[in-house]
Design a protein around this motif. Structure first.
Motif, PDB file in Angstrom:
ATOM      1  N   ARG A 348       0.832  -1.201   0.000  1.00  0.00           N
ATOM      2  CA  ARG A 348       0.000   0.000   0.000  1.00  0.00           C
ATOM      3  C   ARG A 348       0.867   1.251   0.000  1.00  0.00           C
ATOM      4  O   ARG A 348       1.923   1.298   0.643  1.00  0.00           O
ATOM      5  N   GLN A 349       0.407   2.252  -0.729  1.00  0.00           N
ATOM      6  CA  GLN A 349       1.135   3.510  -0.826  1.00  0.00           C
ATOM      7  C   GLN A 349       0.779   4.426   0.340  1.00  0.00           C
ATOM      8  O   GLN A 349      -0.377   4.518   0.734  1.00  0.00           O
ATOM      9  N   LYS A 350       1.800   5.097   0.866  1.00  0.00           N
ATOM     10  CA  LYS A 350       1.605   5.943   2.035  1.00  0.00           C
ATOM     11  C   LYS A 350       2.472   7.181   1.893  1.00  0.00           C
ATOM     12  O   LYS A 350       3.615   7.102   1.440  1.00  0.00           O
ATOM     13  N   ASP A 351       1.936   8.345   2.250  1.00  0.00           N
ATOM     14  CA  ASP A 351       2.678   9.604   2.221  1.00  0.00           C
ATOM     15  C   ASP A 351       2.995  10.048   3.648  1.00  0.00           C
ATOM     16  O   ASP A 351       2.109  10.041   4.521  1.00  0.00           O
ATOM     17  N   VAL A 352       4.252  10.428   3.870  1.00  0.00           N
ATOM     18  CA  VAL A 352       4.669  10.910   5.187  1.00  0.00           C
ATOM     19  C   VAL A 352       5.480  12.189   5.009  1.00  0.00           C
ATOM     20  O   VAL A 352       6.033  12.456   3.936  1.00  0.00           O
ATOM     21  N   THR A 353       5.556  12.976   6.073  1.00  0.00           N
ATOM     22  CA  THR A 353       6.364  14.202   6.081  1.00  0.00           C
ATOM     23  C   THR A 353       7.464  14.059   7.114  1.00  0.00           C
ATOM     24  O   THR A 353       7.192  13.737   8.276  1.00  0.00           O
ATOM     25  N   ALA A 354       8.691  14.284   6.688  1.00  0.00           N
ATOM     26  CA  ALA A 354       9.836  14.182   7.594  1.00  0.00           C
ATOM     27  C   ALA A 354      10.552  15.526   7.669  1.00  0.00           C
ATOM     28  O   ALA A 354      10.747  16.194   6.640  1.00  0.00           O
ATOM     29  N   LYS A 355      10.933  15.937   8.864  1.00  0.00           N
ATOM     30  CA  LYS A 355      11.725  17.148   9.050  1.00  0.00           C
ATOM     31  C   LYS A 355      13.179  16.741   9.253  1.00  0.00           C
ATOM     32  O   LYS A 355      13.524  16.121  10.263  1.00  0.00           O
ATOM     33  N   LEU A 356      14.009  17.060   8.274  1.00  0.00           N
ATOM     34  CA  LEU A 356      15.389  16.598   8.276  1.00  0.00           C
ATOM     35  C   LEU A 356      16.171  17.178   9.441  1.00  0.00           C
ATOM     36  O   LEU A 356      16.046  18.356   9.771  1.00  0.00           O
ATOM     37  N   LYS A 357      17.010  16.341  10.024  1.00  0.00           N
ATOM     38  CA  LYS A 357      17.833  16.772  11.155  1.00  0.00           C
ATOM     39  C   LYS A 357      19.239  17.115  10.676  1.00  0.00           C
ATOM     40  O   LYS A 357      19.669  16.673   9.620  1.00  0.00           O
ATOM     41  N   PRO A 358      19.968  17.923  11.439  1.00  0.00           N
ATOM     42  CA  PRO A 358      21.321  18.312  11.010  1.00  0.00           C
ATOM     43  C   PRO A 358      22.245  17.112  10.936  1.00  0.00           C
ATOM     44  O   PRO A 358      22.161  16.185  11.747  1.00  0.00           O
ATOM     45  N   ALA A 359      23.127  17.145   9.948  1.00  0.00           N
ATOM     46  CA  ALA A 359      24.172  16.135   9.874  1.00  0.00           C
ATOM     47  C   ALA A 359      25.163  16.379  10.999  1.00  0.00           C
ATOM     48  O   ALA A 359      25.313  17.503  11.495  1.00  0.00           O
ATOM     49  N   SER A 360      25.830  15.328  11.399  1.00  0.00           N
ATOM     50  CA  SER A 360      26.854  15.477  12.431  1.00  0.00           C
ATOM     51  C   SER A 360      27.925  16.428  11.945  1.00  0.00           C
ATOM     52  O   SER A 360      28.351  16.390  10.797  1.00  0.00           O
ATOM     53  N   ASP A 361      28.371  17.313  12.804  1.00  0.00           N
ATOM     54  CA  ASP A 361      29.449  18.234  12.438  1.00  0.00           C
ATOM     55  C   ASP A 361      30.704  17.497  12.008  1.00  0.00           C
ATOM     56  O   ASP A 361      31.539  18.027  11.296  1.00  0.00           O
ATOM     57  N   ALA A 362      30.853  16.218  12.461  1.00  0.00           N
ATOM     58  CA  ALA A 362      32.030  15.447  12.090  1.00  0.00           C
ATOM     59  C   ALA A 362      32.069  15.168  10.597  1.00  0.00           C
ATOM     60  O   ALA A 362      33.089  14.769  10.067  1.00  0.00           O
ATOM     61  N   ASN A 363      30.950  15.390   9.901  1.00  0.00           N
ATOM     62  CA  ASN A 363      30.935  15.177   8.457  1.00  0.00           C
ATOM     63  C   ASN A 363      31.551  16.351   7.701  1.00  0.00           C
ATOM     64  O   ASN A 363      31.663  16.306   6.488  1.00  0.00           O
ATOM     65  N   ILE A 364      31.924  17.419   8.397  1.00  0.00           N
ATOM     66  CA  ILE A 364      32.491  18.585   7.732  1.00  0.00           C
ATOM     67  C   ILE A 364      33.981  18.348   7.512  1.00  0.00           C
ATOM     68  O   ILE A 364      34.746  18.217   8.465  1.00  0.00           O
ATOM     69  N   ALA A 365      34.375  18.263   6.236  1.00  0.00           N
ATOM     70  CA  ALA A 365      35.784  18.027   5.917  1.00  0.00           C
ATOM     71  C   ALA A 365      36.585  19.283   6.193  1.00  0.00           C
ATOM     72  O   ALA A 365      36.216  20.382   5.790  1.00  0.00           O
ATOM     73  N   ALA A 366      37.725  19.116   6.880  1.00  0.00           N
ATOM     74  CA  ALA A 366      38.545  20.261   7.246  1.00  0.00           C
ATOM     75  C   ALA A 366      39.165  20.940   6.045  1.00  0.00           C
ATOM     76  O   ALA A 366      39.498  22.117   6.088  1.00  0.00           O
ATOM     77  N   ALA A 367      39.333  20.210   4.917  1.00  0.00           N
ATOM     78  CA  ALA A 367      39.902  20.809   3.711  1.00  0.00           C
ATOM     79  C   ALA A 367      39.033  21.947   3.196  1.00  0.00           C
ATOM     80  O   ALA A 367      39.507  22.821   2.472  1.00  0.00           O
ATOM     81  N   ASN A 368      37.748  21.950   3.554  1.00  0.00           N
ATOM     82  CA  ASN A 368      36.872  23.051   3.163  1.00  0.00           C
ATOM     83  C   ASN A 368      37.217  24.330   3.908  1.00  0.00           C
ATOM     84  O   ASN A 368      36.814  25.418   3.490  1.00  0.00           O
ATOM     85  N   LEU A 369      37.940  24.204   5.027  1.00  0.00           N
ATOM     86  CA  LEU A 369      38.319  25.369   5.808  1.00  0.00           C
ATOM     87  C   LEU A 369      39.680  25.915   5.393  1.00  0.00           C
ATOM     88  O   LEU A 369      39.878  27.118   5.325  1.00  0.00           O
TER      89      LEU A 369
END
Length: 450
Positions: A348-369
């Motif tokens: 059966r098909q179902k529609d839901v709404t999700a509010k996305l949560k922040p990614a862990s800060d550990a996912n931020i690559a330091a090379a971007n800085l």
């Protein structure tokens, strides 16, 4: 003259055939002197000024292998020595905001560049500032200070279809602005391992080295994608090129403009793409979609009521064929945003709404800085007490300057740093020696970046 005479005779024959075609047969097309030939020129005259060429320069650190005969002098642990080498590169970009001078390009075009020069179609040249970038989706945002710029109109890439005509604009091989045409060959391409988050438009419009960051437009001259990669031997065009959809680009650049970085939203699921084998084993009613094998507790998916065994088949009303495509679409939507998901559960098909949560800060690559921090990953420490090194690659630049996993950066050039945002601000635009104030265990020390 013989060749010309033959062509003229052939034209007369073709014209005669067109005029006297038997009933039931289509007449050949006729063009008269007072009728314009079909052409893309009018569209391109208004669109191409929004596409720029980009030249970059900088230095890259490479690992130089020390011959075994010399290891006696350097020691066994010094088998590789870092060495800086200058580099130059070329690419393309697209002006998306004429008033503010915003230009979007690929991250790999400007990554590690110390100097970025933008060349407009009218011949003007400007030094560009990098506002922010996202290596995982290969998007970067630049800014120039200039008047009389032309911005491109951005189309809704969710509305394009396979078979739509597409035109690629860029500067391949440094030849200057070049236009090629083709069609949209496929949508939602993923699993290519080109980038971490993939949801590519595939096109057969010729894309070559130097086209990266250029525009893929429709016949109205509206931006539908940012040209990013090609699939072919020796980096040459074989009619398979890939572009980041304009909607994905717009989501990411909006975050960079607002926060200086991409604050990626997370659904909190793991899974696999549906294929015939999995569909048969699980007795599923579909051969496409993202099969959810696990839902993280307290995640956005968990709070939305998504369960293991569900199959997500659409995001915001747009179908997804694979789990990688699902991941790519979610990955471009910012934290805190709501997303409409269509799923199948027990047929059966179902529609839901999700509010996305922040990614862990550990996912931020330091090379971007900063380029010399490549190989490290950071997260803001608890209670805004600095920036913690959460991951560190062996033999990386970050390790070479003395960083260690578990270190906490609390200052840059005697300027206090409480979190990632402050660290980014402290490093932005700094030239010369940079002193990182670091806490390691119970010891405070300084590490120098040159």
């Amino acid at each position: 003259m013989k060749k010309l005479s033959s062509i003229t005779s052939m034209a007369l024959i073709v014209g005669t055939l067109a005029l006297s075609a038997p009933s039931g047969y289509a007449a050949l097309p006729q063009f008269f002197e007072d009728e314009p030939m079909p052409s893309l020129a009018p569209m391109l005259e208004t669109t191409t000024p929004a596409v720029v060429s980009i030249s970059v320069a900088g230095t890259q650190e490479v690992q130089q292998q020390i011959p075994d005969a010399f290891k006696f002098f350097f020691g066994q642990r010094r088998g590789q020595q870092p060495q800086e080498r200058p580099f130059r590169g070329l690419g393309s970009g697209v002006i998306i905001d004429a008033d503010k001078g915003y230009i979007v390009t690929n991250n790999h075009v400007v990554d590690e560049a110390d100097e970025i020069q933008v060349n407009l179609k009218d011949g003007r040249q400007f030094e560009a500032k990098k506002i922010g970038s996202d290596a995982e989706s290969d998007i970067a945002l630049l800014q120039i200070k200039a008047d009389d710029l032309t911005e491109i109109k951005i189309a809704d890439s969710d509305n394009i279809r396979v078979g739509d005509f597409a035109v690629a604009i860029g500067s391949p091989f440094g030849l200057g602005q070049t236009v090629t045409s083709g069609i949209v060959s496929a949508l939602g391409r993923s699993g290519l391992n080109i980038e971490n988050f993939e949801d590519f438009i595939q096109t057969d419009a010729a894309i070559n080295s130097g086209n990266s960051g250029g525009a893929l437009v429709n016949l109205k001259g509206e931006l539908i994608g940012i040209n990013t990669a090609i699939l072919g031997p020796n980096g040459g065009n074989v009619g398979i090129g890939f572009a980041i959809p304009s909607n994905m680009m717009r989501n990411l650049t909006n975050q960079i403009i607002e926060f200086g970085e991409v604050r990626r939203g997370v659904l909190g699921v793991t899974g696999n793409s549906i294929n015939a084998e999995l569909a048969k084993a699980m007795d599923l009613d579909t051969n496409q979609g993202g099969f959810i094998s696990q839902v993280a507790p307290d995640s956005a998916a968990d709070e939305a009521g998504i369960k293991a065994g569900d199959i997500i088949i659409a995001v915001n009303g747009k179908k997804v064929k694979t789990f990688n495509e699902l991941r790519g679409k979610i990955g471009s939507i910012g934290a805190g945003k709501e997303v409409e998901l269509t799923l199948l559960r027990d047929g059966r098909q179902k529609d839901v709404t999700a509010k996305l949560k922040p990614a862990s800060d550990a996912n931020i690559a330091a090379a971007n800085l900063h380029p010399m921090l490549q190989g490290a990953q950071f997260s803001s420490a608890d209670n805004n007490q600095g920036v913690k090194v959460t991951e560190l690659e062996a033999n990386s630049r970050a390790q070479a300057i003395g960083l260690r996993k578990g270190d906490t950066i609390i200052g840059v050039n005697r300027k206090k740093v409480d979190n990632l945002a402050q660290l980014r601000g402290a490093l932005e635009g700094v030239k010369g020696v940079i002193a990182l104030n670091v806490i390691r265990g119970n010891t405070e020390l300084y590490l120098m970046i040159r």
